[in-house]
Design an enzyme around this catalytic site. Structure first.
Site, PDB file in Angstrom:
ATOM      1  CG  ASP A 220      92.311 -45.323  47.585  1.00 42.46           C
ATOM      2  OD1 ASP A 220      93.542 -45.477  47.732  1.00 42.46           O
ATOM      3  OD2 ASP A 220      91.672 -44.439  48.179  1.00 42.46           O
TER       4      ASP A 220
ATOM      5  CG  ASN B  65      96.364 -51.866  46.629  1.00 39.04           C
ATOM      6  OD1 ASN B  65      95.358 -52.550  46.733  1.00 39.04           O
ATOM      7  ND2 ASN B  65      96.869 -51.520  45.461  1.00 39.04           N
ATOM      8  N   GLY B  66      97.528 -49.850  50.506  1.00 39.95           N
ATOM      9  CA  GLY B  66      98.424 -49.544  51.617  1.00 39.95           C
ATOM     10  C   GLY B  66      97.775 -49.765  52.964  1.00 39.95           C
ATOM     11  NE  ARG B  67      93.401 -46.088  52.990  1.00 37.06           N
ATOM     12  CZ  ARG B  67      92.306 -45.593  52.421  1.00 37.06           C
ATOM     13  NH1 ARG B  67      91.238 -45.345  53.149  1.00 37.06           N
ATOM     14  NH2 ARG B  67      92.278 -45.356  51.129  1.00 37.06           N
ATOM     15  CD1 TRP B  68      93.005 -55.662  52.542  1.00 35.60           C
ATOM     16  CD2 TRP B  68      95.125 -56.250  52.159  1.00 35.60           C
ATOM     17  NE1 TRP B  68      93.044 -57.042  52.441  1.00 35.60           N
ATOM     18  CE2 TRP B  68      94.336 -57.429  52.211  1.00 35.60           C
ATOM     19  CE3 TRP B  68      96.483 -56.370  51.927  1.00 35.60           C
ATOM     20  CZ2 TRP B  68      94.875 -58.701  52.043  1.00 35.60           C
ATOM     21  CZ3 TRP B  68      97.027 -57.632  51.752  1.00 35.60           C
ATOM     22  CH2 TRP B  68      96.236 -58.784  51.806  1.00 35.60           C
TER      23      TRP B  68
ATOM     24  CG  ASN C 209      99.947 -42.502  42.827  1.00 32.97           C
ATOM     25  OD1 ASN C 209      99.331 -43.340  42.162  1.00 32.97           O
ATOM     26  ND2 ASN C 209      99.362 -41.855  43.842  1.00 32.97           N
ATOM     27  CD1 TRP C 210     104.804 -39.247  38.934  1.00 32.24           C
ATOM     28  CD2 TRP C 210     106.545 -40.610  39.287  1.00 32.24           C
ATOM     29  NE1 TRP C 210     104.944 -40.048  37.825  1.00 32.24           N
ATOM     30  CE2 TRP C 210     106.003 -40.888  38.003  1.00 32.24           C
ATOM     31  CE3 TRP C 210     107.655 -41.344  39.723  1.00 32.24           C
ATOM     32  CZ2 TRP C 210     106.529 -41.867  37.159  1.00 32.24           C
ATOM     33  CZ3 TRP C 210     108.172 -42.314  38.885  1.00 32.24           C
ATOM     34  CH2 TRP C 210     107.616 -42.568  37.627  1.00 32.24           C
TER      35      TRP C 210
ATOM     36  NE  ARG D 108      91.146 -38.110  47.678  1.00 30.52           N
ATOM     37  CZ  ARG D 108      91.229 -38.601  48.916  1.00 30.52           C
ATOM     38  NH1 ARG D 108      90.246 -38.383  49.777  1.00 30.52           N
ATOM     39  NH2 ARG D 108      92.278 -39.299  49.299  1.00 30.52           N
TER      40      ARG D 108
ATOM     41  CB  SER E 238      91.927 -39.288  42.853  1.00 36.14           C
ATOM     42  OG  SER E 238      91.658 -39.289  44.233  1.00 36.14           O
TER      43      SER E 238
END
Length: 241
Positions: free
Chosen positions: A19, A21-24, A67-68, A193, A195
Protein backbone atom coordinates in the site's frame (compact mmCIF):
# COMPACT_ATOMS: atom_id res chain seq x y z
CA UNK A 1 23.52 -10.71 5.40
CA UNK A 2 24.73 -14.34 5.54
CA UNK A 3 22.34 -16.80 4.01
CA UNK A 4 21.81 -18.76 7.23
CA UNK A 5 21.35 -15.74 9.49
CA UNK A 6 17.57 -16.00 9.50
CA UNK A 7 17.23 -19.67 8.55
CA UNK A 8 15.87 -20.76 11.94
CA UNK A 9 13.66 -17.80 12.72
CA UNK A 10 12.55 -16.39 9.37
CA UNK A 11 8.93 -16.87 8.36
CA UNK A 12 8.67 -19.41 5.55
CA UNK A 13 5.74 -17.53 4.02
CA UNK A 14 5.42 -13.75 4.03
CA UNK A 15 2.40 -11.97 2.58
CA UNK A 16 2.53 -8.26 1.78
CA UNK A 17 -0.22 -5.68 1.28
CA UNK A 18 1.71 -3.26 -0.92
CA UNK A 19 0.00 0.00 0.00
CA UNK A 20 0.99 3.62 -0.55
CA UNK A 21 1.95 3.86 -4.23
CA UNK A 22 -0.56 6.62 -4.95
CA UNK A 23 0.37 8.72 -1.94
CA UNK A 24 4.06 8.27 -2.71
CA UNK A 25 3.49 9.73 -6.17
CA UNK A 26 1.24 12.56 -4.98
CA UNK A 27 3.86 13.65 -2.42
CA UNK A 28 6.14 14.17 -5.41
CA UNK A 29 3.55 16.01 -7.47
CA UNK A 30 3.18 13.11 -9.88
CA UNK A 31 0.14 11.09 -11.01
CA UNK A 32 -0.79 7.97 -9.06
CA UNK A 33 0.33 5.67 -11.85
CA UNK A 34 3.86 7.00 -11.41
CA UNK A 35 3.77 5.52 -7.93
CA UNK A 36 2.46 2.19 -9.20
CA UNK A 37 5.41 1.95 -11.59
CA UNK A 38 7.80 2.69 -8.73
CA UNK A 39 6.04 0.04 -6.64
CA UNK A 40 6.47 -2.55 -9.39
CA UNK A 41 10.21 -1.91 -9.41
CA UNK A 42 10.27 -2.43 -5.65
CA UNK A 43 8.70 -5.87 -6.07
CA UNK A 44 11.78 -7.01 -7.98
CA UNK A 45 14.08 -6.03 -5.09
CA UNK A 46 11.97 -7.75 -2.44
CA UNK A 47 11.62 -10.96 -4.44
CA UNK A 48 15.37 -11.03 -5.05
CA UNK A 49 16.03 -10.60 -1.31
CA UNK A 50 13.89 -13.55 -0.22
CA UNK A 51 16.38 -16.44 -0.60
CA UNK A 52 19.09 -14.81 1.51
CA UNK A 53 16.51 -13.90 4.15
CA UNK A 54 15.16 -17.42 4.43
CA UNK A 55 11.76 -16.64 2.90
CA UNK A 56 10.56 -19.47 0.67
CA UNK A 57 7.07 -18.16 -0.13
CA UNK A 58 6.11 -14.57 -0.88
CA UNK A 59 2.54 -13.49 -1.63
CA UNK A 60 1.85 -9.94 -2.78
CA UNK A 61 -1.50 -8.15 -3.02
CA UNK A 62 -1.42 -6.51 -6.44
CA UNK A 63 -5.08 -5.71 -7.18
CA UNK A 64 -8.17 -6.36 -5.07
CA UNK A 65 -11.75 -7.07 -6.08
CA UNK A 66 -12.55 -3.64 -4.62
CA UNK A 67 -9.93 -1.81 -6.70
CA UNK A 68 -12.29 -1.75 -9.69
CA UNK A 69 -13.96 1.17 -7.89
CA UNK A 70 -10.98 3.38 -8.73
CA UNK A 71 -11.06 5.71 -11.71
CA UNK A 72 -11.18 4.14 -15.15
CA UNK A 73 -7.86 5.81 -15.97
CA UNK A 74 -6.10 4.30 -12.96
CA UNK A 75 -7.58 0.82 -13.49
CA UNK A 76 -6.66 0.82 -17.18
CA UNK A 77 -3.17 2.02 -16.32
CA UNK A 78 -2.74 -0.72 -13.74
CA UNK A 79 -3.85 -3.42 -16.17
CA UNK A 80 -1.35 -2.14 -18.73
CA UNK A 81 1.33 -2.11 -16.02
CA UNK A 82 0.57 -5.71 -15.09
CA UNK A 83 0.86 -6.85 -18.72
CA UNK A 84 4.13 -4.99 -19.27
CA UNK A 85 5.56 -6.25 -15.99
CA UNK A 86 4.87 -9.87 -16.90
CA UNK A 87 6.33 -9.41 -20.36
CA UNK A 88 9.43 -7.65 -19.06
CA UNK A 89 10.11 -9.76 -15.96
CA UNK A 90 9.22 -13.25 -17.25
CA UNK A 91 12.75 -14.17 -18.29
CA UNK A 92 14.37 -12.82 -15.12
CA UNK A 93 11.88 -14.60 -12.88
CA UNK A 94 12.45 -17.88 -14.68
CA UNK A 95 16.23 -17.62 -14.63
CA UNK A 96 16.22 -16.62 -10.96
CA UNK A 97 14.42 -19.81 -9.99
CA UNK A 98 11.16 -18.10 -9.05
CA UNK A 99 7.97 -20.14 -9.29
CA UNK A 100 5.10 -17.75 -10.05
CA UNK A 101 1.44 -18.34 -9.23
CA UNK A 102 -1.61 -16.13 -9.45
CA UNK A 103 -4.63 -16.18 -7.17
CA UNK A 104 -7.92 -14.39 -7.60
CA UNK A 105 -10.83 -14.47 -10.03
CA UNK A 106 -9.55 -14.24 -13.62
CA UNK A 107 -12.98 -13.91 -15.23
CA UNK A 108 -12.95 -10.10 -15.24
CA UNK A 109 -9.35 -9.80 -16.47
CA UNK A 110 -8.67 -9.30 -20.18
CA UNK A 111 -7.63 -12.24 -22.31
CA UNK A 112 -4.13 -10.94 -23.04
CA UNK A 113 -3.31 -10.56 -19.36
CA UNK A 114 -4.72 -13.98 -18.49
CA UNK A 115 -2.68 -15.53 -21.31
CA UNK A 116 0.51 -13.96 -19.92
CA UNK A 117 -0.36 -15.22 -16.45
CA UNK A 118 -0.94 -18.75 -17.73
CA UNK A 119 2.32 -18.72 -19.70
CA UNK A 120 4.38 -17.52 -16.76
CA UNK A 121 2.87 -20.09 -14.40
CA UNK A 122 3.63 -22.86 -16.87
CA UNK A 123 7.13 -21.63 -17.61
CA UNK A 124 8.17 -21.34 -13.96
CA UNK A 125 6.24 -24.34 -12.58
CA UNK A 126 9.37 -26.38 -11.87
CA UNK A 127 11.26 -23.57 -10.12
CA UNK A 128 11.68 -23.86 -6.37
CA UNK A 129 14.03 -21.14 -5.13
CA UNK A 130 11.23 -18.72 -4.29
CA UNK A 131 7.48 -19.21 -4.67
CA UNK A 132 5.95 -15.88 -5.66
CA UNK A 133 2.17 -15.67 -5.54
CA UNK A 134 0.49 -12.61 -7.02
CA UNK A 135 -3.04 -11.81 -5.83
CA UNK A 136 -4.74 -10.21 -8.82
CA UNK A 137 -8.45 -9.36 -8.76
CA UNK A 138 -8.39 -11.06 -5.39
CA UNK A 139 -10.58 -10.69 -2.33
CA UNK A 140 -10.66 -12.99 0.69
CA UNK A 141 -14.44 -13.15 0.88
CA UNK A 142 -14.67 -13.71 -2.85
CA UNK A 143 -12.15 -16.54 -2.61
CA UNK A 144 -14.06 -18.28 0.18
CA UNK A 145 -17.34 -17.80 -1.69
CA UNK A 146 -15.89 -19.37 -4.85
CA UNK A 147 -14.43 -22.21 -2.80
CA UNK A 148 -17.78 -22.83 -1.13
CA UNK A 149 -19.49 -22.97 -4.52
CA UNK A 150 -16.99 -25.53 -5.80
CA UNK A 151 -17.39 -27.56 -2.62
CA UNK A 152 -21.20 -27.41 -2.91
CA UNK A 153 -20.96 -28.65 -6.49
CA UNK A 154 -18.92 -31.65 -5.35
CA UNK A 155 -21.59 -32.46 -2.77
CA UNK A 156 -24.30 -31.96 -5.39
CA UNK A 157 -22.53 -34.38 -7.73
CA UNK A 158 -22.29 -36.98 -4.99
CA UNK A 159 -18.50 -36.95 -4.78
CA UNK A 160 -18.67 -35.60 -1.21
CA UNK A 161 -21.31 -35.68 1.51
CA UNK A 162 -22.11 -33.04 4.09
CA UNK A 163 -20.26 -35.19 6.62
CA UNK A 164 -17.07 -34.75 4.60
CA UNK A 165 -17.18 -30.98 4.90
CA UNK A 166 -14.77 -29.55 7.44
CA UNK A 167 -12.11 -26.85 7.53
CA UNK A 168 -9.52 -29.08 5.87
CA UNK A 169 -11.90 -29.99 3.06
CA UNK A 170 -12.86 -26.39 2.36
CA UNK A 171 -9.20 -25.34 2.32
CA UNK A 172 -8.60 -27.72 -0.59
CA UNK A 173 -10.89 -25.55 -2.72
CA UNK A 174 -9.17 -22.25 -1.95
CA UNK A 175 -6.92 -20.53 -4.51
CA UNK A 176 -3.99 -21.14 -2.14
CA UNK A 177 -4.53 -24.86 -1.63
CA UNK A 178 -0.96 -25.69 -2.71
CA UNK A 179 0.61 -23.09 -0.39
CA UNK A 180 1.36 -23.05 3.32
CA UNK A 181 -0.51 -20.45 5.35
CA UNK A 182 1.37 -17.16 5.77
CA UNK A 183 3.45 -16.80 8.91
CA UNK A 184 3.73 -13.03 8.63
CA UNK A 185 1.56 -10.41 6.93
CA UNK A 186 3.10 -6.99 6.31
CA UNK A 187 1.17 -3.87 5.35
CA UNK A 188 2.94 -0.71 4.32
CA UNK A 189 1.75 2.94 4.28
CA UNK A 190 0.52 3.39 7.85
CA UNK A 191 -2.91 1.80 7.43
CA UNK A 192 -3.78 -0.79 10.09
CA UNK A 193 -6.33 -3.02 8.39
CA UNK A 194 -6.19 -6.26 6.41
CA UNK A 195 -8.41 -5.15 3.49
CA UNK A 196 -9.97 -8.52 2.72
CA UNK A 197 -6.58 -10.19 2.14
CA UNK A 198 -6.06 -13.92 2.86
CA UNK A 199 -8.81 -13.95 5.49
CA UNK A 200 -8.92 -17.72 5.91
CA UNK A 201 -5.19 -18.34 5.58
CA UNK A 202 -4.07 -15.64 8.04
CA UNK A 203 -5.97 -16.93 11.05
CA UNK A 204 -2.72 -17.35 13.02
CA UNK A 205 -0.39 -15.09 11.07
CA UNK A 206 1.65 -12.41 12.75
CA UNK A 207 1.00 -8.87 11.48
CA UNK A 208 3.34 -5.93 10.97
CA UNK A 209 1.91 -2.52 10.06
CA UNK A 210 4.53 -0.07 8.79
CA UNK A 211 4.40 3.67 8.09
CA UNK A 212 6.71 3.24 5.09
CA UNK A 213 5.06 3.74 1.70
CA UNK A 214 5.52 0.70 -0.54
CA UNK A 215 7.91 2.29 -3.09
CA UNK A 216 10.22 3.14 -0.15
CA UNK A 217 10.12 -0.35 1.38
CA UNK A 218 13.67 -1.58 0.89
CA UNK A 219 15.25 -4.99 1.26
CA UNK A 220 17.04 -3.64 4.35
CA UNK A 221 13.74 -2.73 6.02
CA UNK A 222 12.34 -6.11 4.99
CA UNK A 223 15.24 -7.80 6.75
CA UNK A 224 14.61 -5.69 9.86
CA UNK A 225 10.96 -6.73 9.97
CA UNK A 226 11.92 -10.38 9.61
CA UNK A 227 14.41 -10.03 12.44
CA UNK A 228 11.62 -8.67 14.65
CA UNK A 229 9.40 -11.58 13.67
CA UNK A 230 12.07 -13.97 14.93
CA UNK A 231 11.67 -12.49 18.43
CA UNK A 232 7.93 -13.16 18.61
CA UNK A 233 6.46 -15.96 20.70
CA UNK A 234 3.99 -17.84 18.49
CA UNK A 235 1.71 -20.12 20.53
CA UNK A 236 -1.21 -20.75 18.12
CA UNK A 237 -3.72 -20.57 20.95
CA UNK A 238 -1.72 -22.75 23.34
CA UNK A 239 0.01 -21.75 26.57
CA UNK A 240 3.73 -22.28 27.15
CA UNK A 241 4.45 -24.71 29.96
Amino acid sequence: MPKDANAKTAPAHVAIIMDGNGRWAQKRGRPRLFGHHAGARRVREIVAACPDLGVKYLTIFAFSTENWKRTQTEVAGLMTLFRRYLEREAKELFESGVCVRFIGDRVRLDDKLVSLMDELELRTADNDRVHLTVALNYGGRDEVTRAAKRLAFEVEQGRLTHKDVDAETLARFLDTHVLPDPDLVIRTSGEARISNFLLWQSAYAEYEFLDTLWPDFSAAEFAKVLDGYGQRDRRFGAVRA
